[in-house]
Design a protein around this motif. Structure first.
Motif, PDB file in Angstrom:
ATOM      1  N   ASP A 102       0.819  -1.206   0.000  1.00  0.00           N
ATOM      2  CA  ASP A 102       0.000   0.000   0.000  1.00  0.00           C
ATOM      3  C   ASP A 102       0.859   1.265   0.000  1.00  0.00           C
ATOM      4  N   GLY A 103       0.667   2.083  -1.023  1.00  0.00           N
ATOM      5  CA  GLY A 103       1.351   3.361  -1.099  1.00  0.00           C
ATOM      6  C   GLY A 103       2.810   3.277  -1.501  1.00  0.00           C
ATOM      7  N   ILE A 104       3.288   2.091  -1.832  1.00  0.00           N
ATOM      8  CA  ILE A 104       4.707   1.929  -2.190  1.00  0.00           C
ATOM      9  C   ILE A 104       4.875   1.556  -3.657  1.00  0.00           C
ATOM     10  N   ASN A 105       4.183   0.501  -4.088  1.00  0.00           N
ATOM     11  CA  ASN A 105       4.349   0.064  -5.484  1.00  0.00           C
ATOM     12  C   ASN A 105       3.018  -0.283  -6.141  1.00  0.00           C
ATOM     13  N   ASP A 106       1.929   0.328  -5.652  1.00  0.00           N
ATOM     14  CA  ASP A 106       0.598  -0.037  -6.144  1.00  0.00           C
ATOM     15  C   ASP A 106      -0.131   1.104  -6.846  1.00  0.00           C
ATOM     16  N   SER A 107       0.596   2.103  -7.304  1.00  0.00           N
ATOM     17  CA  SER A 107      -0.036   3.245  -7.967  1.00  0.00           C
ATOM     18  C   SER A 107      -0.294   2.944  -9.446  1.00  0.00           C
ATOM     19  N   PRO A 108      -1.191   3.698 -10.098  1.00  0.00           N
ATOM     20  CA  PRO A 108      -1.390   3.542 -11.550  1.00  0.00           C
ATOM     21  C   PRO A 108      -0.086   3.727 -12.326  1.00  0.00           C
ATOM     22  N   GLU A 109       0.779   4.622 -11.867  1.00  0.00           N
ATOM     23  CA  GLU A 109       2.059   4.826 -12.538  1.00  0.00           C
ATOM     24  C   GLU A 109       2.945   3.588 -12.439  1.00  0.00           C
ATOM     25  N   ASN A 110       2.941   2.952 -11.269  1.00  0.00           N
ATOM     26  CA  ASN A 110       3.690   1.699 -11.098  1.00  0.00           C
ATOM     27  C   ASN A 110       3.180   0.634 -12.067  1.00  0.00           C
ATOM     28  N   ALA A 111       1.854   0.572 -12.225  1.00  0.00           N
ATOM     29  CA  ALA A 111       1.248  -0.413 -13.132  1.00  0.00           C
ATOM     30  C   ALA A 111       1.644  -0.131 -14.579  1.00  0.00           C
ATOM     31  N   LYS A 112       1.673   1.141 -14.959  1.00  0.00           N
ATOM     32  CA  LYS A 112       2.066   1.507 -16.328  1.00  0.00           C
ATOM     33  C   LYS A 112       3.524   1.142 -16.590  1.00  0.00           C
ATOM     34  N   GLU A 113       4.381   1.388 -15.604  1.00  0.00           N
ATOM     35  CA  GLU A 113       5.800   1.035 -15.747  1.00  0.00           C
ATOM     36  C   GLU A 113       5.977  -0.461 -15.924  1.00  0.00           C
ATOM     37  N   LEU A 114       5.182  -1.226 -15.182  1.00  0.00           N
ATOM     38  CA  LEU A 114       5.251  -2.678 -15.293  1.00  0.00           C
ATOM     39  C   LEU A 114       4.790  -3.131 -16.678  1.00  0.00           C
ATOM     40  N   ALA A 115       3.714  -2.526 -17.171  1.00  0.00           N
ATOM     41  CA  ALA A 115       3.203  -2.890 -18.495  1.00  0.00           C
ATOM     42  C   ALA A 115       4.239  -2.610 -19.581  1.00  0.00           C
ATOM     43  N   VAL A 116       4.928  -1.487 -19.468  1.00  0.00           N
ATOM     44  CA  VAL A 116       5.964  -1.144 -20.450  1.00  0.00           C
ATOM     45  C   VAL A 116       7.121  -2.142 -20.380  1.00  0.00           C
ATOM     46  N   LEU A 117       7.518  -2.499 -19.159  1.00  0.00           N
ATOM     47  CA  LEU A 117       8.614  -3.447 -18.983  1.00  0.00           C
ATOM     48  C   LEU A 117       8.281  -4.801 -19.605  1.00  0.00           C
ATOM     49  N   LEU A 118       7.032  -5.240 -19.449  1.00  0.00           N
ATOM     50  CA  LEU A 118       6.655  -6.594 -19.858  1.00  0.00           C
ATOM     51  C   LEU A 118       6.159  -6.684 -21.301  1.00  0.00           C
ATOM     52  N   ARG A 119       5.870  -5.578 -21.935  1.00  0.00           N
ATOM     53  CA  ARG A 119       5.310  -5.590 -23.280  1.00  0.00           C
ATOM     54  C   ARG A 119       6.135  -6.426 -24.273  1.00  0.00           C
ATOM     55  N   PRO A 120       7.465  -6.366 -24.246  1.00  0.00           N
ATOM     56  CA  PRO A 120       8.245  -7.165 -25.203  1.00  0.00           C
ATOM     57  C   PRO A 120       8.000  -8.671 -25.125  1.00  0.00           C
ATOM     58  N   PHE A 121       7.598  -9.182 -23.950  1.00  0.00           N
ATOM     59  CA  PHE A 121       7.280 -10.609 -23.853  1.00  0.00           C
ATOM     60  C   PHE A 121       6.084 -10.928 -24.752  1.00  0.00           C
ATOM     61  N   LEU A 122       5.044 -10.119 -24.654  1.00  0.00           N
ATOM     62  CA  LEU A 122       3.842 -10.348 -25.452  1.00  0.00           C
ATOM     63  C   LEU A 122       4.142 -10.152 -26.938  1.00  0.00           C
ATOM     64  N   ASP A 123       4.990  -9.177 -27.256  1.00  0.00           N
ATOM     65  CA  ASP A 123       5.335  -8.927 -28.656  1.00  0.00           C
ATOM     66  C   ASP A 123       6.043 -10.124 -29.281  1.00  0.00           C
ATOM     67  N   ARG A 124       6.713 -10.925 -28.455  1.00  0.00           N
ATOM     68  CA  ARG A 124       7.437 -12.097 -28.953  1.00  0.00           C
ATOM     69  C   ARG A 124       6.657 -13.392 -28.749  1.00  0.00           C
ATOM     70  N   GLY A 125       5.391 -13.253 -28.385  1.00  0.00           N
ATOM     71  CA  GLY A 125       4.522 -14.418 -28.276  1.00  0.00           C
ATOM     72  C   GLY A 125       4.715 -15.245 -27.034  1.00  0.00           C
ATOM     73  N   ILE A 126       5.337 -14.667 -26.003  1.00  0.00           N
ATOM     74  CA  ILE A 126       5.546 -15.394 -24.738  1.00  0.00           C
ATOM     75  C   ILE A 126       4.323 -15.181 -23.846  1.00  0.00           C
ATOM     76  N   LYS A 127       3.758 -16.271 -23.375  1.00  0.00           N
ATOM     77  CA  LYS A 127       2.566 -16.200 -22.530  1.00  0.00           C
ATOM     78  C   LYS A 127       2.937 -15.864 -21.111  1.00  0.00           C
ATOM     79  N   LEU A 128       2.285 -14.835 -20.559  1.00  0.00           N
ATOM     80  CA  LEU A 128       2.532 -14.421 -19.182  1.00  0.00           C
ATOM     81  C   LEU A 128       1.363 -14.851 -18.299  1.00  0.00           C
TER      82      LEU A 128
END
Length: 230
Positions: free
Chosen positions: A204-230
């Protein structure tokens, strides 16, 4: 024993040390495509203590004490099977290395334990039902993880380098560098074994903000682009 049926075991070792293993039963349920039968997941430890020093983890505050041998890891599975019988829980279906310790810092024992767990003459558990979870200490260790007889999981906790270093103080590589190494490793595995789990402990209040979620999505996007199932 929790009200949901989860059983936390404290397994005593020959030298008097103790490690935790957790038996987690799951009730069956219907999905759009099938009926999922009741099953049990076991969470095992790979070390006594841990040197990763994650700020939110009780084991991390213990520091590293010693490695577990492969038979000490497997003994947790034996005791879990006895517990499942004692409490009449669903059959053991999955084993996850998510207990005490960083599995890749005890690579030899974890590798041998995974091989025996998935050996048809031993525990006979399918490789895709064993998962090794790691913070990904280094690119070299991540590459070594590709040879494990198990599915792989990355304990991310934060995609932002500065925040990640606070949560996992032993982090020495950027998240982008670690991610790119994971991509390299997973693309070299079979399709079945390349499915990848990403774990984030939300605080709570440390890594659960919408901005944290967006950063995570950007970090993980290349997995989906290469067809890796998350």
């Amino acid at each position: 024993v929790a009200s949901c049926g989860t059983v936390k075991m404290l397994v005593a070792l020959e030298d008097g040390m103790e490690v935790e293993a957790v038996v987690i039963p799951h009730q069956g349920r219907s999905t759009a495509n099938a009926v999922v039968e009741p099953r049990t997941t076991l969470c095992v430890s790979s070390q006594v203590g841990c040197n990763r020093a994650c700020s939110f983890c009780a084991t991390g505050k213990m520091g590293f004490i010693r490695q577990l041998s492969d038979h000490e890891i497997l003994s947790q599975v034996f005791h879990a099977q006895q517990t499942i019988k004692e409490y009449d829980l669903p059959p053991l279906h999955n084993i996850v290395f998510m207990g005490m310790g960083e599995p890749l810092n005890n690579y030899g024992s974890v590798k041998r334990a995974a091989e025996l767990l998935t050996n048809d003459n031993c525990f006979r558990i399918a490789k895709n039902r064993v998962t090794v979870s790691t913070v990904g200490p280094s690119p070299a260790m991540i590459r070594a993880a590709g040879d494990l007889s198990a599915m792989l999981a990355w304990s991310v906790h934060a995609a932002n380098d500065k925040l990640r270093a606070k949560l996992v103080p032993t982090t020495q590589h950027s998240m982008e560098e670690l991610r790119d190494t994971w991509l390299e490793v997973l693309q070299g595995r079979s399709k079945q074994m390349s499915t990848f789990m990403v774990a984030v402990t939300l605080m709570d209040g440390i890594n659960d903000s919408p901005e944290n979620a967006k950063e995570l999505a950007v970090l993980l996007r290349p997995f989906l682009d290469r067809g890796i199932k998350l």
